[in-house]
Scaffold this motif. Structure first.
Motif, PDB file in Angstrom:
ATOM      1  N   ASP A 247       0.816  -1.216   0.000  1.00 21.33           N
ATOM      2  CA  ASP A 247       0.000   0.000   0.000  1.00 21.33           C
ATOM      3  C   ASP A 247       0.847   1.262   0.000  1.00 21.33           C
ATOM      4  OD1 ASP A 247      -2.230  -1.576  -0.006  1.00 21.33           O
ATOM      5  OD2 ASP A 247      -2.684  -1.337   2.131  1.00 21.33           O
ATOM      6  N   GLY A 248       1.933   1.251   0.774  1.00 21.57           N
ATOM      7  CA  GLY A 248       2.799   2.427   0.824  1.00 21.57           C
ATOM      8  C   GLY A 248       3.486   2.681  -0.506  1.00 21.57           C
ATOM      9  N   GLU A 249       3.948   1.627  -1.152  1.00 20.45           N
ATOM     10  CA  GLU A 249       4.607   1.773  -2.457  1.00 20.45           C
ATOM     11  C   GLU A 249       3.612   2.230  -3.520  1.00 20.45           C
ATOM     12  OE1 GLU A 249       8.109  -1.624  -2.082  1.00 20.45           O
ATOM     13  OE2 GLU A 249       6.053  -2.218  -2.581  1.00 20.45           O
ATOM     14  N   LEU A 250       2.388   1.725  -3.440  1.00 20.44           N
ATOM     15  CA  LEU A 250       1.363   2.146  -4.403  1.00 20.44           C
ATOM     16  C   LEU A 250       1.058   3.632  -4.228  1.00 20.44           C
ATOM     17  CD1 LEU A 250      -0.581   0.993  -6.606  1.00 20.44           C
ATOM     18  CD2 LEU A 250      -2.313   0.886  -4.795  1.00 20.44           C
ATOM     19  N   LEU A 251       1.010   4.091  -2.974  1.00 23.72           N
ATOM     20  CA  LEU A 251       0.752   5.505  -2.704  1.00 23.72           C
ATOM     21  C   LEU A 251       1.861   6.372  -3.278  1.00 23.72           C
ATOM     22  CD1 LEU A 251      -1.099   7.533  -1.207  1.00 23.72           C
ATOM     23  CD2 LEU A 251       0.376   7.232   0.792  1.00 23.72           C
ATOM     24  N   MET A 252       3.101   5.977  -3.080  1.00 23.82           N
ATOM     25  CA  MET A 252       4.219   6.751  -3.613  1.00 23.82           C
ATOM     26  C   MET A 252       4.239   6.715  -5.142  1.00 23.82           C
ATOM     27  SD  MET A 252       5.699   8.267  -1.162  1.00 23.82           S
ATOM     28  CE  MET A 252       4.042   8.421  -0.483  1.00 23.82           C
ATOM     29  N   ALA A 253       3.840   5.590  -5.721  1.00 23.84           N
ATOM     30  CA  ALA A 253       3.768   5.502  -7.179  1.00 23.84           C
ATOM     31  C   ALA A 253       2.702   6.458  -7.713  1.00 23.84           C
ATOM     32  CB  ALA A 253       3.462   4.069  -7.609  1.00 23.84           C
ATOM     33  N   ALA A 254       1.558   6.530  -7.026  1.00 24.35           N
ATOM     34  CA  ALA A 254       0.481   7.414  -7.457  1.00 24.35           C
ATOM     35  C   ALA A 254       0.865   8.882  -7.322  1.00 24.35           C
ATOM     36  CB  ALA A 254      -0.770   7.127  -6.637  1.00 24.35           C
ATOM     37  N   ALA A 255       1.750   9.196  -6.393  1.00 24.21           N
ATOM     38  CA  ALA A 255       2.143  10.588  -6.153  1.00 24.21           C
ATOM     39  C   ALA A 255       3.214  11.071  -7.118  1.00 24.21           C
ATOM     40  CB  ALA A 255       2.634  10.742  -4.718  1.00 24.21           C
ATOM     41  N   ARG A 256       3.767  10.176  -7.921  1.00 21.10           N
ATOM     42  CA  ARG A 256       4.847  10.574  -8.822  1.00 21.10           C
ATOM     43  C   ARG A 256       4.379  11.643  -9.802  1.00 21.10           C
ATOM     44  NH1 ARG A 256       8.612   5.423 -10.488  1.00 21.10           N
ATOM     45  NH2 ARG A 256       9.478   7.041 -11.853  1.00 21.10           N
ATOM     46  N   GLY A 257       5.306  12.554 -10.113  1.00 23.55           N
ATOM     47  CA  GLY A 257       4.984  13.615 -11.061  1.00 23.55           C
ATOM     48  C   GLY A 257       5.985  13.715 -12.184  1.00 23.55           C
ATOM     49  N   ASP A 258       6.717  12.618 -12.426  1.00 26.31           N
ATOM     50  CA  ASP A 258       7.762  12.648 -13.451  1.00 26.31           C
ATOM     51  C   ASP A 258       7.300  12.091 -14.788  1.00 26.31           C
ATOM     52  OD1 ASP A 258       7.506  10.011 -12.723  1.00 26.31           O
ATOM     53  OD2 ASP A 258       9.627   9.678 -12.281  1.00 26.31           O
ATOM     54  N   GLY A 259       6.019  11.802 -14.930  1.00 29.39           N
ATOM     55  CA  GLY A 259       5.500  11.296 -16.184  1.00 29.39           C
ATOM     56  C   GLY A 259       5.481   9.784 -16.311  1.00 29.39           C
ATOM     57  N   HIS A 260       5.909   9.075 -15.287  1.00 34.70           N
ATOM     58  CA  HIS A 260       5.916   7.611 -15.365  1.00 34.70           C
ATOM     59  C   HIS A 260       4.478   7.101 -15.491  1.00 34.70           C
ATOM     60  CE1 HIS A 260       6.743   3.420 -14.536  1.00 34.70           C
ATOM     61  NE2 HIS A 260       8.042   3.669 -14.532  1.00 34.70           N
ATOM     62  N   PRO A 261       4.234   6.132 -16.374  1.00 37.76           N
ATOM     63  CA  PRO A 261       2.856   5.655 -16.585  1.00 37.76           C
ATOM     64  C   PRO A 261       2.237   4.973 -15.374  1.00 37.76           C
ATOM     65  CG  PRO A 261       4.442   4.284 -17.790  1.00 37.76           C
ATOM     66  CD  PRO A 261       5.193   5.491 -17.311  1.00 37.76           C
ATOM     67  N   ILE A 262       3.048   4.539 -14.426  1.00 35.10           N
ATOM     68  CA  ILE A 262       2.458   3.887 -13.251  1.00 35.10           C
ATOM     69  C   ILE A 262       1.626   4.846 -12.431  1.00 35.10           C
ATOM     70  CG2 ILE A 262       4.351   4.281 -11.615  1.00 35.10           C
ATOM     71  CD1 ILE A 262       3.828   1.428 -10.580  1.00 35.10           C
ATOM     72  N   ALA A 263       1.934   6.139 -12.496  1.00 32.94           N
ATOM     73  CA  ALA A 263       1.230   7.102 -11.651  1.00 32.94           C
ATOM     74  C   ALA A 263      -0.264   7.099 -11.944  1.00 32.94           C
ATOM     75  CB  ALA A 263       1.818   8.501 -11.848  1.00 32.94           C
ATOM     76  N   GLN A 264      -0.624   7.167 -13.216  1.00 33.31           N
ATOM     77  CA  GLN A 264      -2.044   7.220 -13.563  1.00 33.31           C
ATOM     78  C   GLN A 264      -2.766   5.942 -13.150  1.00 33.31           C
ATOM     79  OE1 GLN A 264      -3.524   9.931 -14.672  1.00 33.31           O
ATOM     80  NE2 GLN A 264      -5.542   8.985 -14.781  1.00 33.31           N
ATOM     81  N   THR A 265      -2.129   4.796 -13.402  1.00 34.26           N
ATOM     82  CA  THR A 265      -2.752   3.522 -13.047  1.00 34.26           C
ATOM     83  C   THR A 265      -2.915   3.403 -11.534  1.00 34.26           C
ATOM     84  OG1 THR A 265      -1.662   2.536 -14.969  1.00 34.26           O
ATOM     85  CG2 THR A 265      -2.599   1.031 -13.358  1.00 34.26           C
ATOM     86  N   ALA A 266      -1.872   3.796 -10.780  1.00 30.55           N
ATOM     87  CA  ALA A 266      -1.935   3.715  -9.325  1.00 30.55           C
ATOM     88  C   ALA A 266      -2.992   4.663  -8.767  1.00 30.55           C
ATOM     89  CB  ALA A 266      -0.568   4.022  -8.727  1.00 30.55           C
ATOM     90  N   ARG A 267      -3.117   5.852  -9.353  1.00 30.46           N
ATOM     91  CA  ARG A 267      -4.134   6.793  -8.887  1.00 30.46           C
ATOM     92  C   ARG A 267      -5.534   6.236  -9.082  1.00 30.46           C
ATOM     93  NH1 ARG A 267      -1.479  12.312 -11.549  1.00 30.46           N
ATOM     94  NH2 ARG A 267       0.440  12.255 -10.285  1.00 30.46           N
ATOM     95  N   GLU A 268      -5.780   5.631 -10.243  1.00 31.00           N
ATOM     96  CA  GLU A 268      -7.100   5.071 -10.495  1.00 31.00           C
ATOM     97  C   GLU A 268      -7.407   3.934  -9.532  1.00 31.00           C
ATOM     98  OE1 GLU A 268      -9.468   6.143 -12.338  1.00 31.00           O
ATOM     99  OE2 GLU A 268      -8.301   7.800 -13.158  1.00 31.00           O
ATOM    100  N   ARG A 269      -6.409   3.117  -9.237  1.00 31.28           N
ATOM    101  CA  ARG A 269      -6.627   2.021  -8.301  1.00 31.28           C
ATOM    102  C   ARG A 269      -6.967   2.561  -6.917  1.00 31.28           C
ATOM    103  NH1 ARG A 269      -3.081  -3.391  -8.409  1.00 31.28           N
ATOM    104  NH2 ARG A 269      -4.130  -3.339 -10.428  1.00 31.28           N
ATOM    105  N   ILE A 270      -6.251   3.594  -6.483  1.00 30.16           N
ATOM    106  CA  ILE A 270      -6.531   4.174  -5.168  1.00 30.16           C
ATOM    107  C   ILE A 270      -7.894   4.868  -5.164  1.00 30.16           C
ATOM    108  CG2 ILE A 270      -5.797   6.003  -3.587  1.00 30.16           C
ATOM    109  CD1 ILE A 270      -2.911   5.214  -4.190  1.00 30.16           C
ATOM    110  N   ARG A 271      -8.261   5.502  -6.263  1.00 33.32           N
ATOM    111  CA  ARG A 271      -9.576   6.163  -6.328  1.00 33.32           C
ATOM    112  C   ARG A 271     -10.699   5.137  -6.188  1.00 33.32           C
ATOM    113  NH1 ARG A 271     -13.642   7.497  -9.776  1.00 33.32           N
ATOM    114  NH2 ARG A 271     -12.741   6.260 -11.461  1.00 33.32           N
ATOM    115  N   LEU A 272     -10.539   3.986  -6.815  1.00 32.56           N
ATOM    116  CA  LEU A 272     -11.557   2.945  -6.716  1.00 32.56           C
ATOM    117  C   LEU A 272     -11.665   2.411  -5.286  1.00 32.56           C
ATOM    118  CD1 LEU A 272     -10.908   0.998 -10.038  1.00 32.56           C
ATOM    119  CD2 LEU A 272     -12.875   2.451  -9.492  1.00 32.56           C
TER     120      LEU A 272
END
Length: 312
Positions: A67-92
């Motif tokens: 969960d902590g790693e997913l949160l940090m992945a979602a917070a990324r702002g460097d353009g990595h594609p994992i950020a969008q996917t992680a954000r959607e997972r957390i939103r759900l």
């Protein structure tokens, strides 16, 4: 995994086309948990992984993150594609996890914009109000938080990663600092920040006579220069000082630690250590300015009756 394949993974993460082709071929033919993990971990370390190679390991990566790693992945702002996917997972998932993500948004424009658009109706009213403020929606913010109570609640939340951007957004939106501080005065808003972040937040805040003096010291400083000076001070490694204290046990003062502590936690006896170090040593100009700012903060905050500690 042998050394040759490890080097291939490293080259692929760096964008080497031949290595990327080799790894995609190997994944399709043999796969394997060890190789897959090595690839996705390497691809997480770069902002723009090869799309095809990332697509091949993305699901394994998301399944493996805690969960902590997913949160940090979602917070990324460097353009990595994992950020969008992680954000959607957390939103759900919603709930506390989504609120924790939104509390990381100040100072991260991309994340703040996403949270304001996709999460503001799913989080608590104070966090929703903060999202409006930090994304420049001042009119909408004032409409839902006229008395500053929601913003005051956010500033007291332990999960808020950066107070400085929130305070800067307050100044830009014309939010009365004393209102948010609950009548304690705007200087109360910077007491929980280390000196560099406090200097950033102090710009635009106004206060009463004492508050004006304290905030004026900070607002006149260069936050970036203070940041650099903090690291320069650490490299200088001044000695840790033991202060003799008549009414209690000796106190330990580490000068390297002072710029990273909240200003409200700096104590009067530490002024004596600062004074002595500045008198007896010749630090670089930016380090001297940093320590003099901390010294002056203590002098103004505690007044002429401040008690000085002495070296032991």
């Amino acid at each position: 995994m042998n050394a040759a394949w490890r080097r291939t993974v490293e080259r692929a993460a760096a964008g080497d086309g031949t290595a990327i082709v080799a790894l995609r071929w190997l994944l399709e033919r043999e796969g394997g948990a060890e190789l897959t993990e090595a690839i996705w971990r390497a691809l997480l370390a770069v902002p723009s992984p090869d799309p095809g190679l990332w697509a091949a390991v993305r699901a394994d990566c998301l399944a493996a993150l805690d969960d902590g790693e997913l949160l940090m992945a979602a917070a990324r702002g460097d353009g990595h594609p994992i950020a969008q996917t992680a954000r959607e997972r957390i939103r759900l998932r919603g709930g506390a996890e989504l609120e924790a993500l939104c509390l990381l948004a100040p100072g991260r424009p991309g994340l703040a914009a996403w949270c304001a658009q996709h999460a503001s109706d799913l989080v608590s009213p104070p966090v929703a109000a903060m999202l409006l403020l930090v994304t420049g929606q001042a009119q909408q913010y004032h409409a839902i938080d006229p008395d500053g109570g929601a913003l005051r609640a956010v500033l007291e939340m332990p999960g808020l990663a950066e107070r400085g951007p929130v305070l800067a957004a307050m100044a830009a939106a014309g939010v009365e600092p004393a209102l948010v501080a609950g009548g304690a005065g705007p200087e109360a808003l910077v007491l929980g920040l280390p000196v560099a972040r406090a200097a950033e937040a102090a710009r635009g805040l106004a206060g009463g006579p004492a508050g004006a003096a304290l905030l004026g010291l900070l607002a006149a400083a260069d936050a970036d220069r203070l940041d650099r000076a903090t690291f320069a001070l650490i490299r200088l490694a001044p000695p840790v000082v033991v202060v003799a204290w008549p009414d209690g046990p000796p106190r330990v003062v580490d000068l390297c630690e002072l710029p990273e502590r909240p200003l409200g936690e700096l104590l009067p006896f530490e002024l004596g250590v600062l004074e002595e170090y500045l008198t007896a040593s010749r630090p670089p100009p930016d380090v001297r300015e940093l320590l003099e700012l901390l010294r002056d903060w203590l002098r103004v905050r505690y007044g002429d009756g401040i008690e000085l500690g002495g070296r032991r």
